[in-house]
Design an enzyme around this catalytic site. Structure first.
Site, mmCIF file in Angstrom:
data_model
loop_
_atom_site.group_PDB
_atom_site.id
_atom_site.type_symbol
_atom_site.label_atom_id
_atom_site.label_comp_id
_atom_site.label_asym_id
_atom_site.label_seq_id
_atom_site.Cartn_x
_atom_site.Cartn_y
_atom_site.Cartn_z
ATOM 1 N N ARG A 86 0.812 -1.228 0.000
ATOM 2 C CA ARG A 86 0.000 0.000 0.000
ATOM 3 C C ARG A 86 0.838 1.267 0.000
ATOM 4 O O ARG A 86 0.479 2.236 -0.652
ATOM 5 C CB ARG A 86 -1.049 -0.009 1.113
ATOM 6 C CG ARG A 86 -0.589 0.179 2.499
ATOM 7 C CD ARG A 86 -1.317 -0.729 3.460
ATOM 8 N NE ARG A 86 -0.845 -2.089 3.332
ATOM 9 C CZ ARG A 86 -1.562 -3.117 2.923
ATOM 10 N NH1 ARG A 86 -2.812 -2.944 2.629
ATOM 11 N NH2 ARG A 86 -1.029 -4.313 2.827
ATOM 12 N N THR A 87 1.937 1.265 0.723
ATOM 13 C CA THR A 87 2.734 2.496 0.746
ATOM 14 C C THR A 87 3.307 2.752 -0.639
ATOM 15 O O THR A 87 3.261 3.873 -1.153
ATOM 16 C CB THR A 87 3.851 2.400 1.800
ATOM 17 O OG1 THR A 87 3.254 2.052 3.047
ATOM 18 C CG2 THR A 87 4.573 3.718 1.958
ATOM 19 N N LYS A 115 25.385 -6.500 -7.212
ATOM 20 C CA LYS A 115 26.800 -6.560 -7.589
ATOM 21 C C LYS A 115 27.689 -5.995 -6.489
ATOM 22 O O LYS A 115 28.874 -5.761 -6.705
ATOM 23 C CB LYS A 115 27.034 -5.756 -8.870
ATOM 24 C CG LYS A 115 26.279 -6.225 -10.082
ATOM 25 C CD LYS A 115 26.680 -5.363 -11.282
ATOM 26 C CE LYS A 115 25.819 -5.602 -12.483
ATOM 27 N NZ LYS A 115 26.018 -4.560 -13.496
ATOM 28 N N ARG A 136 12.131 3.281 0.971
ATOM 29 C CA ARG A 136 11.835 2.453 2.141
ATOM 30 C C ARG A 136 13.002 1.489 2.307
ATOM 31 O O ARG A 136 13.451 0.876 1.335
ATOM 32 C CB ARG A 136 10.542 1.672 1.931
ATOM 33 C CG ARG A 136 10.391 0.535 2.905
ATOM 34 C CD ARG A 136 9.046 -0.128 2.836
ATOM 35 N NE ARG A 136 8.017 0.719 3.407
ATOM 36 C CZ ARG A 136 6.843 0.252 3.843
ATOM 37 N NH1 ARG A 136 6.554 -1.018 3.755
ATOM 38 N NH2 ARG A 136 5.953 1.065 4.344
ATOM 39 N N HIS A 169 8.243 6.152 10.419
ATOM 40 C CA HIS A 169 7.362 6.045 9.260
ATOM 41 C C HIS A 169 6.550 7.337 9.234
ATOM 42 O O HIS A 169 5.349 7.346 9.487
ATOM 43 C CB HIS A 169 6.458 4.818 9.408
ATOM 44 C CG HIS A 169 5.855 4.329 8.122
ATOM 45 N ND1 HIS A 169 5.826 5.080 6.960
ATOM 46 C CD2 HIS A 169 5.237 3.149 7.815
ATOM 47 C CE1 HIS A 169 5.223 4.383 6.012
ATOM 48 N NE2 HIS A 169 4.862 3.213 6.503
HETATM 49 C C1 NCD Z 1 3.442 -0.568 8.093
HETATM 50 C C2 NCD Z 1 4.947 -0.562 7.960
HETATM 51 O O1 NCD Z 1 5.473 -0.864 6.900
HETATM 52 O O2 NCD Z 1 5.575 -0.206 8.942
HETATM 53 N N1 NCD Z 1 2.798 -0.762 6.878
HETATM 54 C C3 NCD Z 1 2.477 0.332 6.124
HETATM 55 O O3 NCD Z 1 3.330 1.066 5.672
HETATM 56 N N2 NCD Z 1 1.171 0.609 5.961
HETATM 57 C C4 NCD Z 1 2.941 -1.482 9.139
HETATM 58 C C5 NCD Z 1 3.272 -2.939 9.058
HETATM 59 O O4 NCD Z 1 3.945 -3.390 8.134
HETATM 60 O O5 NCD Z 1 2.821 -3.651 9.943
#
Ligand code: NCD
Length: 359
Positions: A86-87, A115, A136, A169
């Site tokens: 989703r992110t 590599k 991320r 986050h």
């Molecule tokens: C969260 C994360 O990645 O920290 N997910 C997200 O970005 N919606 C929460 C999770 O993974 O539990």
């Protein structure tokens, strides 16, 4: 003004999160988005208002055409070296709403990292081709390091942290605030509410970031419900104490339900286990929300979850109007679009369009 070009990495690293925050801003708004501490209440309100404007403007074909013209000359790199659905998609959709073209690396095994290239070099490479890097990583603090590095390079493109390690986050926390603002629009806003966090609070980065943002609101009480070995970390408790926030820790979920205004559920973050089966030692069955728990909740309360969920919220709960996690997810797209628009200083044009067209 605090500039990342005026401070060495060694000195920067020694600062507290609140001391670091101003270094990520530029012209009074977001330059990089790295940590939740960058957002004070004024910024949160501004982003929430902008997200609402974008959401309304995007409803019409003409409005979406306008939004898509704003950044059609820009490119964004979505660099997700840690699993994400989703992110990733909400950033992709946010870029599309604003007309940005996107590139992506989601699997380090298909990039030069395979590599032996360092992530530092990968990000530097992306900065040669793109105008924004959304990243991320499972490495805590990496986004921060990249922001410093790129600011001190010949291509100082902005970094947006889409989740780093177990620590931060920020975009999730801002969308969580937006969801709370919208949920409590008619009941006095976030001030004075009681937020109950449930689940793996030790390793869940969303809780850590949101807990800080909630300190920006008046008289918000925070309750942390978790098995003792997954209870919220001491640095968060110290942060709450120094902010003068009323908070408590418990493993008794049932007792906290009737007084909660918002229940923020999370899954067990077993990808961080250091020993096999470590998470299984925690009896998570007492930290689940089903129809029995739902029956104990106040009529005007809300259930949130950053998703993905496992068994901590029963699917039957989805049909209850208090279950706002799907809306929360969609809010993420609007909030992320608002952040990107702000980084590229398009917020004033969006406001002007909204006023002119009365949306
Ligand atoms: C969260 C994360 O990645 O920290 N997910 C997200 O970005 N919606 C929460 C999770 O993974 O539990």
């Amino acid at each position: 003004m605090s500039l990342l070009t005026d401070i060495s990495w060694e000195s920067f690293q020694k600062l507290t999160l609140c001391e670091k925050a101003p270094y990520f801003r530029s012209n009074g708004h977001e330059g990089h988005v790295i940590i939740a501490q960058q957002f004070d209440r004024e910024r949160l309100d501004a982003l929430g208002n902008l997200a609402t404007r974008i959401r309304r403007i995007a409803k019409s074909h003409e409005g979406l055409d306008f939004l898509q013209s704003l950044l059609s000359h820009r490119r964004a790199m979505l660099y997700f070296s840690q699993p994400s659905t989703r992110t990733f998609l909400s950033f992709l959709a946010a870029c599309e709403i604003l007309g940005l073209k996107t590139g992506e690396v989601r699997d380090a095994s298909t990039s030069s990292e395979f590599k032996g290239e360092s992530q530092e070099d990968s990000v530097r490479t992306f900065s040669s081709y793109f105008d924004l890097i959304v990243m991320r990583s499972k490495i805590g603090g990496l986004a921060e390091r990249m922001a410093w590095l790129l600011s001190n390079s010949e291509r100082p493109v902005p970094i947006l942290n889409a989740g780093s390690g177990k620590d931060q986050h920020p975009t999730q926390a801002v969308l969580d605030i937006y969801t709370l603002q919208r949920s409590f629009e008619k009941s006095g806003g976030i001030d004075g509410k009681r937020v109950v966090f449930v689940g793996d609070l030790l390793r869940g980065r969303t809780v850590r970031s949101l807990s800080f943002l909630l300190t920006q609101y008046r008289d918000v009480e925070q309750v942390f419900v978790a098995p003792p070995q997954l209870q919220v970390a001491e640095d968060i408790q110290a942060m709450l104490t120094s902010a003068g926030v009323q908070f408590s820790l418990t493993d008794d979920f049932q007792s906290q339900i009737p007084d909660a205004d918002a229940i923020y559920m999370t899954r067990v973050q077993d990808e961080w286990d250091t020993q096999q089966g470590e998470s299984e030692k925690a009896d998570i069955s007492k930290f689940c929300l089903g129809m029995d728990e739902l029956a104990l909740m106040k009529p005007a309360s809300v259930i949130m979850h950053p998703l993905p969920r496992r068994e901590e919220i029963a699917v039957e709960v989805d049909h209850d109007p208090r279950a706002v996690y799907w809306r929360q997810m969609r809010n993420g797209m609007w909030v992320r679009a608002a952040m990107i628009a702000t980084i590229f200083e398009k917020h004033k044009r969006i406001e002007a369009y909204a006023n002119e067209h009365a949306v």
